[in-house]
Design a protein around this motif. Structure first.
Motif, PDB file in Angstrom:
ATOM      1  N   TYR A 149       0.806  -1.222   0.000  1.00 38.25           N
ATOM      2  CA  TYR A 149       0.000   0.000   0.000  1.00 38.25           C
ATOM      3  C   TYR A 149       0.840   1.274   0.000  1.00 38.25           C
ATOM      4  O   TYR A 149       0.296   2.372  -0.042  1.00 38.25           O
ATOM      5  CB  TYR A 149      -0.922   0.030   1.218  1.00 38.25           C
ATOM      6  CG  TYR A 149      -1.767  -1.212   1.346  1.00 38.25           C
ATOM      7  CD1 TYR A 149      -2.528  -1.665   0.281  1.00 38.25           C
ATOM      8  CD2 TYR A 149      -1.806  -1.929   2.535  1.00 38.25           C
ATOM      9  CE1 TYR A 149      -3.299  -2.811   0.380  1.00 38.25           C
ATOM     10  CE2 TYR A 149      -2.584  -3.072   2.648  1.00 38.25           C
ATOM     11  CZ  TYR A 149      -3.325  -3.508   1.569  1.00 38.25           C
ATOM     12  OH  TYR A 149      -4.086  -4.631   1.678  1.00 38.25           O
ATOM     13  N   ASN A 156       2.085   8.356  -2.036  1.00 40.49           N
ATOM     14  CA  ASN A 156       2.672   9.279  -3.010  1.00 40.49           C
ATOM     15  C   ASN A 156       1.632  10.073  -3.790  1.00 40.49           C
ATOM     16  O   ASN A 156       1.979  10.953  -4.568  1.00 40.49           O
ATOM     17  CB  ASN A 156       3.544   8.498  -4.002  1.00 40.49           C
ATOM     18  CG  ASN A 156       4.696   7.814  -3.316  1.00 40.49           C
ATOM     19  OD1 ASN A 156       5.244   8.337  -2.338  1.00 40.49           O
ATOM     20  ND2 ASN A 156       5.063   6.635  -3.780  1.00 40.49           N
ATOM     21  N   PRO A 216      -0.789  12.934  -4.175  1.00 39.12           N
ATOM     22  CA  PRO A 216      -0.916  14.207  -3.439  1.00 39.12           C
ATOM     23  C   PRO A 216      -2.265  14.388  -2.754  1.00 39.12           C
ATOM     24  O   PRO A 216      -2.325  14.899  -1.623  1.00 39.12           O
ATOM     25  CB  PRO A 216      -0.712  15.254  -4.538  1.00 39.12           C
ATOM     26  CG  PRO A 216       0.075  14.562  -5.600  1.00 39.12           C
ATOM     27  CD  PRO A 216      -0.365  13.133  -5.569  1.00 39.12           C
ATOM     28  N   HIS A 217      -3.359  13.980  -3.381  1.00 41.81           N
ATOM     29  CA  HIS A 217      -4.670  14.191  -2.761  1.00 41.81           C
ATOM     30  C   HIS A 217      -4.907  13.252  -1.589  1.00 41.81           C
ATOM     31  O   HIS A 217      -5.565  13.616  -0.613  1.00 41.81           O
ATOM     32  CB  HIS A 217      -5.780  14.018  -3.805  1.00 41.81           C
ATOM     33  CG  HIS A 217      -5.741  15.062  -4.866  1.00 41.81           C
ATOM     34  ND1 HIS A 217      -5.620  14.772  -6.198  1.00 41.81           N
ATOM     35  CD2 HIS A 217      -5.775  16.407  -4.788  1.00 41.81           C
ATOM     36  CE1 HIS A 217      -5.584  15.886  -6.887  1.00 41.81           C
ATOM     37  NE2 HIS A 217      -5.677  16.893  -6.064  1.00 41.81           N
ATOM     38  N   ALA A 236      -2.478  12.157   0.342  1.00 43.42           N
ATOM     39  CA  ALA A 236      -1.646  12.694   1.421  1.00 43.42           C
ATOM     40  C   ALA A 236      -2.273  13.948   2.033  1.00 43.42           C
ATOM     41  O   ALA A 236      -2.160  14.188   3.235  1.00 43.42           O
ATOM     42  CB  ALA A 236      -0.249  13.010   0.883  1.00 43.42           C
ATOM     43  N   ALA A 237      -2.955  14.741   1.211  1.00 41.09           N
ATOM     44  CA  ALA A 237      -3.516  16.002   1.707  1.00 41.09           C
ATOM     45  C   ALA A 237      -4.843  15.811   2.423  1.00 41.09           C
ATOM     46  O   ALA A 237      -5.086  16.429   3.469  1.00 41.09           O
ATOM     47  CB  ALA A 237      -3.704  16.969   0.530  1.00 41.09           C
ATOM     48  N   MET A 295      -5.283  10.641   4.086  1.00 38.44           N
ATOM     49  CA  MET A 295      -4.476  10.035   5.143  1.00 38.44           C
ATOM     50  C   MET A 295      -4.639  10.749   6.494  1.00 38.44           C
ATOM     51  O   MET A 295      -4.698  10.087   7.534  1.00 38.44           O
ATOM     52  CB  MET A 295      -3.006   9.961   4.713  1.00 38.44           C
ATOM     53  CG  MET A 295      -2.813   9.020   3.526  1.00 38.44           C
ATOM     54  SD  MET A 295      -1.129   8.977   2.878  1.00 38.44           S
ATOM     55  CE  MET A 295      -0.289   8.021   4.145  1.00 38.44           C
ATOM     56  N   PHE A 306      -7.180   5.231   4.336  1.00 40.22           N
ATOM     57  CA  PHE A 306      -5.926   4.828   3.704  1.00 40.22           C
ATOM     58  C   PHE A 306      -5.879   3.324   3.487  1.00 40.22           C
ATOM     59  O   PHE A 306      -6.185   2.555   4.387  1.00 40.22           O
ATOM     60  CB  PHE A 306      -4.731   5.235   4.569  1.00 40.22           C
ATOM     61  CG  PHE A 306      -3.404   4.881   3.956  1.00 40.22           C
ATOM     62  CD1 PHE A 306      -2.907   5.590   2.870  1.00 40.22           C
ATOM     63  CD2 PHE A 306      -2.656   3.815   4.451  1.00 40.22           C
ATOM     64  CE1 PHE A 306      -1.692   5.248   2.288  1.00 40.22           C
ATOM     65  CE2 PHE A 306      -1.434   3.481   3.874  1.00 40.22           C
ATOM     66  CZ  PHE A 306      -0.959   4.207   2.789  1.00 40.22           C
TER      67      PHE A 306
END
Lengths: 373, 138
Positions: free
Chosen positions: A120, A125, A127-128, A130-131, A134, A139
């Motif tokens: 996973y 990586n 961007p959306h 992570a922003a 998560m 996740f």
């Protein structure tokens, strides 16, 4: 493309285990050489490759490792998961053979799920993700597919017992499969003891963690008649894509549990000139119980919204009316995305499966329909 | 129910507008400045229109849950055993149908999460930052 124009003439696999000492390249080499030998060929006979971008190994490297002949054709299947290994790569191989660009095309694949960071890690990586995802704990696939399962249950209804019937079906087949990773019996009590990950999905609802490889050889049907095994011809291939990239796939798609499986199945059926009622068995990509269940509907094996009832009635079980994932699938057999399902379909049609052999096998279908010819 | 603690990583500073909104107690999403259509998540390139520009707009913080799941074993990188279980919802604002905003379900003790449940924005602190929380709406 011509229905029945090419055949899968050789198949090979490594053992499926959790925690292999082999690298992806070593597993590809072992499975590739196994498939070439199974076809009655030598590496020098292979003059075409379709490789998978997710393995990280191109045809230059693989040809060197395997000692194959002069490459007249090489291509990359850039789709994900089983779409690449069972449909996209096979379609490219058939196109190359029909165009006279190659004689024997090798399709190799391997995965090392126990790599550092796990399977996973790549999500982090995006961007959306992570922003926005998560930081609130949304996740990884088990959580994404769990949210799909709850929406599916809201729309069509699904009890715990019905969901459990999916992994119980595949486990029943794995119990008959010597090389399957998980063979111990699973009943409802066993299922309920499986740890919950994200409601309603338990560990038992998820594909396995597998290090393993698989490969197959594609040749023209005319050549296949002079090769060692009964001819298993490619009768239909259907591909479909939905244009939702990974960054938004699990949240913004209008219906999150929809896959383009219905479109790919219709294309494969049309090419093969058969329908779901003509199939003798099916191999369905079972990343998760919910996604396998939905794809069972999309392939037309039952009505839309009736997947839970289909599995609960035992229709996919050994002795059922539509045997599904006859080597245990990805949830009990091993997770080598798609390719081990295709290989199992080939072996069933060759009539090699002993205790789990489906009688009178004539067709198998993932996004690909095979027929003994 | 717990709250996941995981850092906000903004690779593109243009994504900051969402968190500026939460800090102000507002729900902000992006819209095409020319067409006015909601575009979410804010992409690098708007489909078929590479010159399009986006702006952050505030929407009413009321809507419903498209779906949900209660995370019992978090697969986020790192150790999150102390934070589980927590429930994640995909929230659809009434004013922006089809837009889905992930958030944590809060103030819901004794309430079974369900698709379609009515929710209202309630930003919550998660360690040293604020994340999107949604509470059952009356």
């Amino acid at each position: 493309m011509k229905a029945g124009g090419v055949a899968i003439t050789g198949v090979g696999e490594t053992p499926f285990i959790r925690g292999s000492d082999d690298t992806v390249l070593q597993m590809i080499a072992r499975a590739g050489l196994d498939a070439i030998a199974d076809a009655g060929l030598t590496p020098a006979d292979i003059d075409g490759f379709v490789v998978n971008q997710y393995t990280g190994h191109g045809s230059d490297e693989l040809a060197h490792v395997l000692g194959t002949g002069e490459r007249r054709f090489a291509a990359v299947a850039d789709s994900a998961g089983g779409t690449a290994t069972t449909g996209h790569a096979l379609m490219l191989a058939q196109l190359a053979i029909e165009a006279g660009l190659a004689t024997h095309v090798l399709v190799p694949y391997a995965i090392r799920s126990t790599k550092p960071g796990g399977v996973y890690a790549f999500h982090a990586n995006e961007p959306h993700k992570a922003a926005f995802e998560m930081p609130v704990g949304f996740f990884a696939q088990p959580t994404y597919f769990a949210s799909m399962a709850n929406r599916y249950a809201h729309e069509f209804g699904m009890t715990e017992e019905e969901l459990a019937a999916v992994p119980m079906t595949y486990r029943a087949w794995a119990a008959l499969t010597p090389g399957a990773q998980k063979r111990e019996p699973m009943d409802l009590d066993t299922y309920r003891r499986s740890p919950m990950i994200s409601t309603p999905l338990r560990v038992a609802d998820c594909c396995l963690t597998t290090d393993g490889g698989g490969a197959y050889v594609v040749s023209a049907v005319e050549r296949a008649r002079d090769m060692p095994h009964p001819v298993v011809a490619v009768q239909g291939i259907g591909l479909a894509f939905n244009n939702w990239p990974h960054g938004v796939l699990f949240t913004q798609k209008p219906c999150t549990f929809e896959f383009p499986g219905e479109a790919s199945a219709q294309r494969a059926y049309a090419m093969a000139q058969v329908g779901p009622d003509d199939l003798d068995l099916a191999q369905i990509y079972d990343g998760f119980s919910i996604s396998a269940l939905v794809q069972t509907e999309m392939l037309g094996l039952c009505e839309r919204g009736q997947g839970p009832r289909f599995y609960a009635a035992g229709h996919g079980m050994p002795g059922g009316r539509m045997p599904i994932n006859t080597s245990g699938g990805h949830m009990s057999g091993g997770y080598v995305p798609g390719i081990n399902l295709l290989i199992e379909g080939v072996r069933q049609l060759r009539g090699q499966e002993g205790q789990r052999q489906v009688p009178d096998g004539g067709n198998s279908h993932a996004t690909t329909i095979l027929a003994r010819n | 129910m717990g709250i996941p603690i995981y850092p906000v990583h903004l690779e593109d500073p243009k994504l900051q507008g969402f968190y500026d909104g939460l800090a102000a107690g507002e729900l902000r999403i992006t819209a095409d400045t020319e067409t006015g259509e909601w575009v979410w998540y804010p992409p690098e390139i708007v489909t078929g229109r590479p010159d399009a520009t986006l702006e952050w707009r505030t929407v009413a913080p009321i809507g419903s849950a498209y779906t949900f799941t209660t995370v019992v074993r978090s697969l986020l990188p790192g150790d999150h055993k102390a934070e589980v279980p927590f429930t994640v919802v995909l929230f659809e604002p009434d004013e922006a149908p089809g837009v889905r905003i992930p958030g944590v379900l809060v103030d819901a003790d004794g309430i079974e999460p369900a698709c379609g449940m009515r929710l209202r924005l309630k930003p919550v602190r998660a360690g040293d930052h604020i994340i999107a929380g949604f509470a059952p709406a009356q």
